[in-house]
Motif scaffolding. Structure first.
Motif, PDB file in Angstrom:
ATOM      1  N   TYR A 171       0.752  -1.240  -0.213  1.00 29.17           N
ATOM      2  CA  TYR A 171       0.266  -0.159  -0.169  1.00 29.17           C
ATOM      3  C   TYR A 171       1.209   1.181  -0.294  1.00 29.17           C
ATOM      4  O   TYR A 171       2.559   1.226   0.451  1.00 29.17           O
ATOM      5  N   LEU A 172       0.590   2.304  -1.100  1.00 29.41           N
ATOM      6  CA  LEU A 172       1.032   3.202  -1.073  1.00 29.41           C
ATOM      7  C   LEU A 172       0.537   4.517   0.062  1.00 29.41           C
ATOM      8  O   LEU A 172      -0.203   4.579  -0.345  1.00 29.41           O
ATOM      9  N   GLU A 173       1.638   4.741   0.607  1.00 31.73           N
ATOM     10  CA  GLU A 173       1.021   5.558   2.137  1.00 31.73           C
ATOM     11  C   GLU A 173       0.715   7.259   1.660  1.00 31.73           C
ATOM     12  O   GLU A 173       0.620   7.746   2.093  1.00 31.73           O
ATOM     13  N   ARG A 174       2.415   7.183   0.740  1.00 28.25           N
ATOM     14  CA  ARG A 174       3.298   8.993   0.858  1.00 28.25           C
ATOM     15  C   ARG A 174       3.442   8.712   0.111  1.00 28.25           C
ATOM     16  O   ARG A 174       4.895   8.043   0.077  1.00 28.25           O
ATOM     17  N   VAL A 175       4.053   9.961  -1.110  1.00 37.29           N
ATOM     18  CA  VAL A 175       5.153   9.976  -1.923  1.00 37.29           C
ATOM     19  C   VAL A 175       5.708  10.987  -1.694  1.00 37.29           C
ATOM     20  O   VAL A 175       4.198  12.275  -0.866  1.00 37.29           O
ATOM     21  N   LEU A 176       6.982  12.023  -1.261  1.00 40.99           N
ATOM     22  CA  LEU A 176       7.700  13.108  -0.672  1.00 40.99           C
ATOM     23  C   LEU A 176       8.313  13.599  -1.606  1.00 40.99           C
ATOM     24  O   LEU A 176       9.601  13.065  -1.423  1.00 40.99           O
ATOM     25  N   GLY A 177       8.314  14.182  -2.866  1.00 37.54           N
ATOM     26  CA  GLY A 177       9.348  14.370  -3.662  1.00 37.54           C
ATOM     27  C   GLY A 177       9.447  12.851  -4.350  1.00 37.54           C
ATOM     28  O   GLY A 177       8.688  12.127  -5.262  1.00 37.54           O
ATOM     29  N   ASP A 178      10.955  12.608  -3.800  1.00 38.64           N
ATOM     30  CA  ASP A 178      11.472  11.112  -5.128  1.00 38.64           C
ATOM     31  C   ASP A 178      10.885  10.244  -3.958  1.00 38.64           C
ATOM     32  O   ASP A 178      11.725   9.050  -4.552  1.00 38.64           O
ATOM     33  N   PHE A 179      10.422  10.582  -2.786  1.00 35.69           N
ATOM     34  CA  PHE A 179      10.279   9.080  -1.919  1.00 35.69           C
ATOM     35  C   PHE A 179       9.269   8.615  -1.678  1.00 35.69           C
ATOM     36  O   PHE A 179       8.139   9.594  -1.549  1.00 35.69           O
ATOM     37  N   LEU A 180       9.138   7.381  -1.807  1.00 33.59           N
ATOM     38  CA  LEU A 180       7.948   6.662  -1.856  1.00 33.59           C
ATOM     39  C   LEU A 180       7.300   5.627  -0.911  1.00 33.59           C
ATOM     40  O   LEU A 180       8.724   4.964  -0.122  1.00 33.59           O
ATOM     41  N   PHE A 181       6.308   5.769   0.078  1.00 37.76           N
ATOM     42  CA  PHE A 181       6.604   5.377   1.746  1.00 37.76           C
ATOM     43  C   PHE A 181       5.049   4.948   1.349  1.00 37.76           C
ATOM     44  O   PHE A 181       4.563   4.626   0.781  1.00 37.76           O
ATOM     45  N   PHE A 182       5.600   2.552   2.052  1.00 38.01           N
ATOM     46  CA  PHE A 182       5.168   2.035   1.641  1.00 38.01           C
ATOM     47  C   PHE A 182       4.383   1.088   3.097  1.00 38.01           C
ATOM     48  O   PHE A 182       5.380   1.266   3.984  1.00 38.01           O
ATOM     49  N   SER A 183       3.408   0.363   2.969  1.00 42.65           N
ATOM     50  CA  SER A 183       3.294  -0.811   4.195  1.00 42.65           C
ATOM     51  C   SER A 183       2.771  -2.277   3.201  1.00 42.65           C
ATOM     52  O   SER A 183       2.958  -2.174   1.808  1.00 42.65           O
ATOM     53  N   SER A 184       3.466  -2.991   3.906  1.00 41.38           N
ATOM     54  CA  SER A 184       3.432  -4.049   3.374  1.00 41.38           C
ATOM     55  C   SER A 184       2.196  -5.248   3.913  1.00 41.38           C
ATOM     56  O   SER A 184       2.787  -5.242   5.171  1.00 41.38           O
TER      57      SER A 184
END
Length: 148
Positions: A111-124
Motif C-alpha cells: 500500500y502506497l501511504e505517501r509520496v514526498l518528492g522522490d521518496f515513496l513510503f509503503f506498508s506491506s
C-alpha cells in the motif's frame, strides 16, 4: 488497461529485476494505491541449500525483497519511476510472524501511504493463505541514473 492476473512476462515491463533475482510471479490485483503480487518459492531455489539444511526456510530478507519488487511494479505502472530507477532506501518495523517453506505460495500486498518528492513510503503485508507471515514498512527512492 491491464487485466489481472498480470503474468511475469508483462509485469517485467515495469520491473528491472530478472531471474534468478525476480521474486514476483504475477500481479493479482491493483487498485488506486494498493497492489498485490504472488510468489511461490520453489524447492529448487538455490538459497534453500544453505538456509537451513534439513529444515529449509525462506530468508526474511527475501520476503522484504518480494514486497519491494511488488512495489516496484506499482511505481512503474503509476509512472513514478518513468525514466528512473527505484532503490530500497529504508526498511522499518519488519516483523516475521511465521516461517515460509519450499512450495509455499505467498501474496504480497503493498500500500502506497505517501509520496514526498522522490521518496515513496509503503506498508506491506505478506500472507500465506489467511496467515500473515511478514509485515512492515519500507521506503523507496526513485533516481534518474542518467544524471549520476
Amino acid at each position: 488497461m491491464n487485466t489481472y492476473p498480470l503474468e511475469r512476462e508483462e509485469l517485467c515491463r515495469y520491473l528491472p529485476h530478472r531471474p534468478p533475482f525476480l521474486f514476483v510471479d504475477r500481479i493479482v490485483r491493483k487498485e488506486e494505491s494498493r497492489i498485490a503480487g504472488e510468489i511461490t518459492f520453489r524447492a529448487e531455489e538455490s538459497f534453500f541449500e544453505g538456509h537451513y539444511p534439513g529444515h529449509p526456510v525462506v530468508p526474511g530478507v527475501l520476503l522484504i525483497e518480494a514486497a519491494a519488487q511488488t512495489a516496484a511494479v506499482f511505481t512503474g505502472m503509476e509512472g513514478y519511476s518513468a525514466g528512473k530507477t527505484g532503490y530500497l532506501a529504508k526498511v522499518e518495523d519488519m516483523q516475521f510472524k511465521a516461517p515460509v517453506k519450499p512450495g509455499d505460495r505467498l501474496e504480497c500486498e503493498v500500500y502506497l501511504e505517501r509520496v514526498l518528492g522522490d521518496f515513496l513510503f509503503f506498508s506491506s503485508t505478506v500472507r500465506k493463505g489467511d496467515v500473515v507471515v511478514a509485515k512492515g514498512k519500507f521506503t523507496v527512492v526513485v533516481k534518474d541514473d542518467r544524471r549520476e
